[in-house]
Design a protein around this motif. Structure first.
Motif, PDB file in Angstrom:
ATOM      1  N   ARG A   5      39.228  40.625  44.400  1.00 31.99           N
ATOM      2  CA  ARG A   5      40.429  41.212  43.806  1.00 31.99           C
ATOM      3  C   ARG A   5      40.119  41.831  42.446  1.00 31.99           C
ATOM      4  O   ARG A   5      40.568  42.936  42.130  1.00 31.99           O
ATOM      5  N   LEU A   6      39.348  41.120  41.630  1.00 30.56           N
ATOM      6  CA  LEU A   6      38.993  41.630  40.313  1.00 30.56           C
ATOM      7  C   LEU A   6      38.158  42.897  40.416  1.00 30.56           C
ATOM      8  O   LEU A   6      38.386  43.868  39.695  1.00 30.56           O
ATOM      9  N   CYS A   7      37.180  42.883  41.322  1.00 33.00           N
ATOM     10  CA  CYS A   7      36.327  44.064  41.492  1.00 33.00           C
ATOM     11  C   CYS A   7      37.099  45.220  42.113  1.00 33.00           C
ATOM     12  O   CYS A   7      36.845  46.381  41.790  1.00 33.00           O
ATOM     13  N   GLY A   8      38.022  44.911  43.015  1.00 32.67           N
ATOM     14  CA  GLY A   8      38.809  45.967  43.647  1.00 32.67           C
ATOM     15  C   GLY A   8      39.616  46.763  42.651  1.00 32.67           C
ATOM     16  O   GLY A   8      39.821  47.968  42.806  1.00 32.67           O
ATOM     17  N   ALA A   9      40.045  46.089  41.568  1.00 31.48           N
ATOM     18  CA  ALA A   9      40.837  46.766  40.544  1.00 31.48           C
ATOM     19  C   ALA A   9      40.004  47.759  39.741  1.00 31.48           C
ATOM     20  O   ALA A   9      40.541  48.675  39.122  1.00 31.48           O
ATOM     21  N   VAL A  10      38.675  47.565  39.740  1.00 30.11           N
ATOM     22  CA  VAL A  10      37.798  48.462  38.971  1.00 30.11           C
ATOM     23  C   VAL A  10      36.699  49.026  39.865  1.00 30.11           C
ATOM     24  O   VAL A  10      35.593  49.292  39.412  1.00 30.11           O
ATOM     25  N   ALA A  11      37.019  49.211  41.163  1.00 30.41           N
ATOM     26  CA  ALA A  11      36.003  49.678  42.110  1.00 30.41           C
ATOM     27  C   ALA A  11      35.437  51.037  41.714  1.00 30.41           C
ATOM     28  O   ALA A  11      34.225  51.247  41.752  1.00 30.41           O
ATOM     29  N   ASN A  12      36.300  51.966  41.330  1.00 35.26           N
ATOM     30  CA  ASN A  12      35.816  53.303  40.990  1.00 35.26           C
ATOM     31  C   ASN A  12      34.857  53.306  39.798  1.00 35.26           C
ATOM     32  O   ASN A  12      33.800  53.938  39.859  1.00 35.26           O
ATOM     33  N   PRO A  13      35.169  52.595  38.697  1.00 34.44           N
ATOM     34  CA  PRO A  13      34.186  52.536  37.604  1.00 34.44           C
ATOM     35  C   PRO A  13      32.869  51.890  38.013  1.00 34.44           C
ATOM     36  O   PRO A  13      31.807  52.304  37.533  1.00 34.44           O
ATOM     37  N   ILE A  14      32.907  50.876  38.880  1.00 34.23           N
ATOM     38  CA  ILE A  14      31.669  50.237  39.329  1.00 34.23           C
ATOM     39  C   ILE A  14      30.785  51.252  40.034  1.00 34.23           C
ATOM     40  O   ILE A  14      29.589  51.378  39.758  1.00 34.23           O
ATOM     41  N   ILE A  15      31.384  52.007  40.949  1.00 38.41           N
ATOM     42  CA  ILE A  15      30.622  53.008  41.702  1.00 38.41           C
ATOM     43  C   ILE A  15      30.178  54.140  40.786  1.00 38.41           C
ATOM     44  O   ILE A  15      29.035  54.615  40.865  1.00 38.41           O
ATOM     45  N   ARG A  16      31.069  54.573  39.888  1.00 41.17           N
ATOM     46  CA  ARG A  16      30.735  55.682  38.987  1.00 41.17           C
ATOM     47  C   ARG A  16      29.585  55.306  38.048  1.00 41.17           C
ATOM     48  O   ARG A  16      28.698  56.112  37.785  1.00 41.17           O
ATOM     49  N   ASN A  17      29.594  54.065  37.551  1.00 35.64           N
ATOM     50  CA  ASN A  17      28.515  53.628  36.666  1.00 35.64           C
ATOM     51  C   ASN A  17      27.184  53.567  37.400  1.00 35.64           C
ATOM     52  O   ASN A  17      26.137  53.935  36.842  1.00 35.64           O
TER      53      ASN A  17
END
Length: 299
Positions: free
Chosen positions: A138-150
């Motif tokens: 849930r925590l990662c899902g909220a910031v999935a796009n920044p994780i992939i973009r980084n």
């Protein structure tokens, strides 16, 4: 090219982050006696657990929803999200608000995840790990796009670095001044000082630039080439972000004049609307799958 990378590497980048986040969630569960003790004393001692606790409810709670439900201080929640407690908050009000936060979390804790709540037996190790993995997702899902973009940006910078080194360029330490670079060198994530006009007058601020390269044929007084790495998995997000680069270009031009060179290194979904907007601001670009075109900028 972007899609191929996404399928091959994005899952591993996401999973790597989720594994680390799962460890953080397990630590939060340990600090709260597996969510059976969310008392003011615990929250005062460990304020940084709040983001995890918000994702432990059914449904997960956004910051504003928690503030509204509990009727608590926005400043308190904002500080706790950053891992601190407000130093000047009245002790009685602090105790009251922390108690309200704990009450909401305990009342809304997701029973399908924390299956041990409401029973006599203690939580087992597999149950704790399963619950932590779900909350971490849930925590990662909220910031999935920044994780992939980084992860994509890291790969793009590696590609630029490899291309430059193959041509005899030398990498410099991170803290090098961008205007003190000798010819034939480059650096990543350098701060470039620019002038910004505000209500209180002109002030100098630093803007980060992904890659700064001083061409081999650079002379005294020449500015290095500034390269911003950009990737996008769909057309919608890029048109929301296109003003970021234009604002940087404006600040650079005001500070250094028309001779400044600021280009984009693109991979993914950038349409003619985005490209036209950047071109109108005097910003050029190179597609990653045609990386050799960097040579056309004198490299």
């Amino acid at each position: 090219m972007y899609n191929d990378w996404f399928i091959k590497f994005a899952p591993s980048a996401y999973r790597k982050t989720r594994i680390k986040t799962t460890e953080d969630v397990e630590s939060t569960l340990a600090k709260t006696a597996n969510l059976t003790d969310v008392s003011p004393a615990v929250l005062r001692r460990e304020p940084g657990v709040l983001p995890t606790l918000r994702m432990a409810t059914c449904p997960p709670l956004a910051v504003d929803r928690l503030i509204g439900l509990a009727g608590i201080s926005r400043n308190l929640v904002g500080c706790m999200e950053r891992g601190t407690i407000p130093q000047r908050m009245n002790a009685t009000l602090l105790e009251r608000d922390l108690d309200r936060i704990g009450s909401i979390i305990e009342r809304m804790a997701d029973p399908d995840i924390f299956v041990w709540l409401g029973r006599r037996g203690a939580a087992s190790e597999p149950e704790i790990h399963r619950a932590a993995t779900i909350v971490a997702d849930r925590l990662c899902g909220a910031v999935a796009n920044p994780i992939i973009r980084n992860a994509q940006e890291k790969r793009q910078l590696a590609a630029i670095g490899a291309w430059l080194q193959m041509r005899g360029y030398r990498a410099l330490p991170p803290k090098i001044m961008f205007d003190a670079m000798p010819p034939g060198t480059f650096g990543f994530r350098l701060n470039v000082p620019v002038k910004r006009q505000g209500p209180e007058g002109t002030k100098t601020i630093n803007i980060p630039v992904d890659t700064v390269v001083m061409p081999k044929r650079g002379k005294a007084g020449d500015l290095p080439l500034l390269i911003e790495a950009k990737s996008a998995g769909d057309f919608t997000n890029v048109n929301k972000r296109r003003k970021e680069e234009a604002a940087k270009m404006t600040q650079l031009r005001v500070t250094y004049g028309a001779k400044v060179r600021f280009i984009l290194f693109l991979c993914g979904y950038f349409d003619s609307g985005y490209l036209g907007y950047e071109a109108a601001e005097g910003i050029d670009w190179v597609w990653e799958h045609r990386i050799d075109e960097l040579a056309e900028f004198g490299l």
